[in-house]
Every structure is written in C-alpha cells, then in structure tokens.
Design a protein around this motif. Structure first.
Motif, short mmCIF file in Angstrom:
data_model
loop_
_atom_site.label_atom_id
_atom_site.label_comp_id
_atom_site.label_asym_id
_atom_site.label_seq_id
_atom_site.Cartn_x
_atom_site.Cartn_y
_atom_site.Cartn_z
N ILE A 164 -42.43 38.05 -7.57
CA ILE A 164 -41.28 37.84 -6.53
C ILE A 164 -40.14 36.82 -6.64
CG2 ILE A 164 -42.65 39.09 -4.77
CD1 ILE A 164 -43.55 36.58 -3.81
N LYS A 165 -40.24 36.45 -7.88
CA LYS A 165 -39.46 35.16 -8.09
C LYS A 165 -37.82 35.39 -7.88
CE LYS A 165 -41.81 32.22 -11.20
NZ LYS A 165 -42.85 33.00 -12.35
N ALA A 166 -37.45 36.75 -8.62
CA ALA A 166 -35.99 36.75 -8.32
C ALA A 166 -35.56 36.98 -6.55
CB ALA A 166 -35.57 38.15 -9.10
N GLN A 167 -36.41 37.69 -6.22
CA GLN A 167 -35.89 37.86 -4.45
C GLN A 167 -36.15 36.65 -3.76
OE1 GLN A 167 -39.14 41.00 -4.46
NE2 GLN A 167 -37.77 42.00 -3.06
N GLU A 168 -36.98 35.90 -3.85
CA GLU A 168 -37.27 34.79 -3.30
C GLU A 168 -36.22 33.77 -3.71
OE1 GLU A 168 -41.81 33.86 -2.59
OE2 GLU A 168 -41.22 33.01 -4.27
N GLU A 169 -35.81 33.70 -4.96
CA GLU A 169 -34.70 32.82 -5.41
C GLU A 169 -33.31 33.17 -4.66
OE1 GLU A 169 -35.55 29.93 -6.79
OE2 GLU A 169 -33.45 29.36 -6.85
N ALA A 170 -33.14 34.43 -4.73
CA ALA A 170 -31.77 34.87 -3.94
C ALA A 170 -31.64 34.53 -2.62
CB ALA A 170 -31.75 36.51 -4.21
N LEU A 171 -32.94 34.68 -1.83
CA LEU A 171 -32.85 34.77 -0.40
C LEU A 171 -32.66 32.99 -0.28
CD1 LEU A 171 -33.83 35.65 2.50
CD2 LEU A 171 -36.00 34.50 2.06
N TYR A 172 -33.36 32.10 -1.01
CA TYR A 172 -33.33 30.64 -1.09
C TYR A 172 -31.99 30.21 -1.03
CZ TYR A 172 -34.29 25.96 -2.08
OH TYR A 172 -34.17 24.57 -2.40
N GLN A 173 -31.20 30.92 -2.29
CA GLN A 173 -29.90 30.18 -2.56
C GLN A 173 -28.99 30.65 -1.49
OE1 GLN A 173 -29.17 28.22 -4.73
NE2 GLN A 173 -30.89 28.11 -5.79
N GLN A 174 -29.30 31.91 -1.02
CA GLN A 174 -28.19 32.36 0.06
C GLN A 174 -28.47 31.29 1.50
OE1 GLN A 174 -29.24 36.12 1.35
NE2 GLN A 174 -27.55 36.25 2.90
N TYR A 175 -29.47 30.99 1.79
CA TYR A 175 -29.82 30.14 3.01
C TYR A 175 -29.67 28.57 2.63
CZ TYR A 175 -30.15 34.45 5.61
OH TYR A 175 -29.95 35.68 5.95
N LYS A 176 -29.79 28.21 1.41
CA LYS A 176 -29.53 26.86 1.28
C LYS A 176 -28.13 26.44 1.25
CE LYS A 176 -31.79 23.26 -0.68
NZ LYS A 176 -30.84 22.21 -0.39
N ARG A 177 -27.48 27.43 0.70
CA ARG A 177 -26.06 27.15 0.50
C ARG A 177 -25.12 27.42 1.82
NH1 ARG A 177 -25.10 29.87 -5.36
NH2 ARG A 177 -26.16 28.13 -6.61
N ASN A 178 -25.51 28.47 2.45
CA ASN A 178 -24.70 28.73 3.68
C ASN A 178 -24.44 27.56 4.71
OD1 ASN A 178 -23.27 29.97 5.77
ND2 ASN A 178 -25.00 31.77 5.62
N GLN A 179 -23.33 27.36 5.16
CA GLN A 179 -22.75 26.31 5.78
C GLN A 179 -23.33 26.27 7.29
OE1 GLN A 179 -21.06 23.53 4.74
NE2 GLN A 179 -21.25 24.63 2.65
N SER A 180 -23.51 27.61 7.82
CA SER A 180 -24.22 27.70 8.90
C SER A 180 -25.69 28.13 8.92
CB SER A 180 -23.35 28.79 9.93
OG SER A 180 -23.37 29.98 9.10
N LEU A 181 -26.33 27.25 10.07
CA LEU A 181 -27.61 27.58 9.82
C LEU A 181 -28.09 28.91 10.83
CD1 LEU A 181 -28.64 24.00 10.64
CD2 LEU A 181 -28.92 25.19 8.40
#
Ligand code: NAG
Ligand code: NAG
Ligand code: NAG
Length: 292
Positions: A164-181
């Motif tokens: 599940i690495k690819a899905q986890e990484e995509a989610l992580y990047q999306q919410y790590k980078r987003n300016q709003s929480l």
C-alpha cells in the motif's frame, strides 16, 4: 452507502448494564428466530460502520466457557475481536484494515498469573480488498485487582505484506503539503455516508481507536467503532501528520457509546502512533447526530 445507523435492542427485560452480563447467542429464546446469526453478522457489519448497526443482548450468568469453545458463540467471538484490534494496531493504515472474518476453533483455559488464555484459529480479512488469511493466535486476559490489557500473539504475515506504499505516500504528501489543515466531522454521517476523500481518515480513526479497544477489552466486552465525530489535523512535527480525533466506540455488552479523544501521528514509515488517549466524560459529550 446511504444507510442509516440503526440501533435495535432485543431482550432487555430485567437486564442492567452490569459487568457480569455476558452475551450468549445460544441463550436466545425460541420466539426470536434467526436472532443468533443476525446478531453476529450484523455485528461484523458494524465494525467499519458502512452499513447497519444491529445490537442484541441477552442476560445470562457470567460463567466463562473453558475447554473447547463453540466458534460461533460469544466467548470465542469476543476473544477473536481482540485479535482484530491487535492486528489493526500492528498493520492498520488508511489503506489497510483487518477484519475478523471467522473463528474456526477456540480453546480457553485458566492459567497461572492469573489469567485466562484463549487459543484460536481464525480467518481475518483485509477489509478494503478481498484477501483472507488463516492465522493462529493467543489472547491472554490478565486477572486480578487491576487487570491489565489483554496480551495478544498472532502472526498474519500475508496481510502485512499487502503493498500500500504508493497510496499511503500520495495521501501523506497531499496532507503534508497542503497549506490548510484538515477538519472534518461525522465519519460516517447519520445516513452512513462518507465522502470518498474522507474514507482514509475514517480508516485512520478505526486504527487509532483499535489502540483504545485493545487496551480496554476484557472477556466481557465487545467493542466496535461507531463513528468518528471530529477530525482535526494539527501542525506537523518531525515529518509526521498529527491528528486530534474524537471517536465514538460502541461497547455491545453494556450497550454504551463511549467517547474517546485521541491524539496521534501517522506517516507511511512510522504508521499510527498514539500520543494520548482519554475517555471523555459522558456529560460533556455531544450525541451522535440522529437527525438531518
Ligand atoms: C473473494 O475471493 C473468494 C476466493 O478467493 C471468491 O470466492 C469470492 O467470490 C471473492 N469475492 C469477491 C466479492 O470478489
Ligand atoms: C487543501 O485543503 C483544502 C481545505 O481542506 C482543500 O479544499 C483542498 O482540496 C486541499 N488541497 C489538496 C491538494 O488536497
Ligand atoms: C473538533 O475538535 C477540535 C479540537 O479538539 C475543536 O477545536 C473543534 O471545535 C471540534 N469541532 C466540533 C465541530 O466539535
């Protein structure tokens, strides 16, 4: 998935929420046909909250089964549920949830320590895919003045190896980078619906709640997650996404809905780490939404 959460009480006459009450499907009176199977099946559907919650309860004396257990009866089912919680604390992710599918055999005995040890053969399923694995597991319920949490040993390597690495990484990047929480409420909502974008956060809530359910479980409990009431993403620290959640747990034996506040972090490499868990006082709790 537009199904309401329905709570049905069966056979409550003369029953209190005493901790010595155990659920015994076999004790169902004959005038409630199909009761036993319905309860167990519906209980399973409850776990990940997508469908209906059906709850039934029978009052019987608290006599713990010992020796070979009937795999479909509650003593074996409750111990197996604890294994599910344990496996979710080990392998759970926004993209991997373990679900106890079937108990094949079970055995319980009193052991020195003191405590009671259950040995079970179960099938577990990865909830988001059609992958089932048979595992052997042991659950030790300590006994005494202040019994600790159940101790579980289980090996279900196939589920852990699902990639599940690819899905986890995509989610992580999306919410790590987003300016709003991120901030979200009521997963699922009162109609049983979850926005697809929020599904990973519902799953994350189940994983975090598994730490509470594992810690709180005894031979007399059966915990499920009813709802994630509130998700608040906090500022990240140390490359971990950080969350403050309020989860509603449903304890099926006492019929209580318990509110827990959980502070935890998640990242693909570290998984879920619970920093703080706290049961909220009943009086300060919001009711789960039952209208709208
Ligand atoms: C799941 O897998 C089993 C066996 O591998 C198969 O019999 C069953 O039809 C599958 N179910 C779904 C919903 O794909
Ligand atoms: C960033 O967060 C906002 C608010 O939660 C959301 O509307 C937006 O879709 C997010 N952007 C991405 C790329 O996820
Ligand atoms: C959700 O939790 C956060 C943090 O505890 C809190 O600030 C917020 O008011 C809560 N939202 C709702 C709708 O309860």
């Amino acid at each position: 998935m537009d199904l309401a959460i329905i709570v049905v009480l069966v056979g409550l006459a003369g029953v209190t929420g005493s901790p010595t009450v155990t659920i015994r499907p076999e004790a169902a009176p004959a005038d409630r046909p199909a009761h036993t199977n319905t309860v167990l099946q519906m209980t399973k559907k409850t776990v990940f909250g997508q469908e209906t919650v059906l709850i039934a309860k029978e009052a019987v004396e608290d006599v713990m089964a010992t020796g070979e257990l009937n795999p479909s009866h509650y003593p074996a089912q409750r111990a197996a549920k604890v294994i599910q919680h344990y496996l979710n604390t080990r392998y759970g992710s926004p993209y991997r949830l373990v679900f106890m599918r079937k108990v094949h055999s079970g055995h319980a005995e009193d052991v020195a320590g003191p405590g009671r040890k259950y040995r079970l053969e179960i099938s577990v399923q990865e909830f988001l895919r059609n992958i089932t694995e048979k595992c052997s597991a042991e659950v030790l319920f300590p006994r005494g003045e202040k019994p600790g949490s159940p101790e579980v040993q289980a090996s279900c390597e196939e589920l852990r190896n699902i990639n599940i690495k690819a899905q986890e990484e995509a989610l992580y990047q999306q919410y790590k980078r987003n300016q709003s929480l991120l901030s979200a409420q009521y997963l699922p909502d009162s109609h049983g619906h979850i926005d697809p974008d929020m599904e990973p956060f519902w799953h994350l809530g189940i994983v975090a709640a598994s730490f509470v359910m594992l810690k709180e479980s005894t031979e007399n409990t059966l915990y499920n997650v009813a709802q994630v009431a509130n998700v608040t993403q906090l500022e990240s620290e140390n490359d971990q996404l950080k969350f403050d959640y309020i989860v509603l747990l449903h304890e099926m034996v006492s019929q209580e809905i318990l509110h827990w506040k959980l502070l935890f972090t998640w990242s693909p490499s570290e998984g879920v780490k619970v920093l703080h868990m706290e049961q909220l006082p009943r009086c300060h709790c919001e009711k789960p939404p039952n209208t709208n």
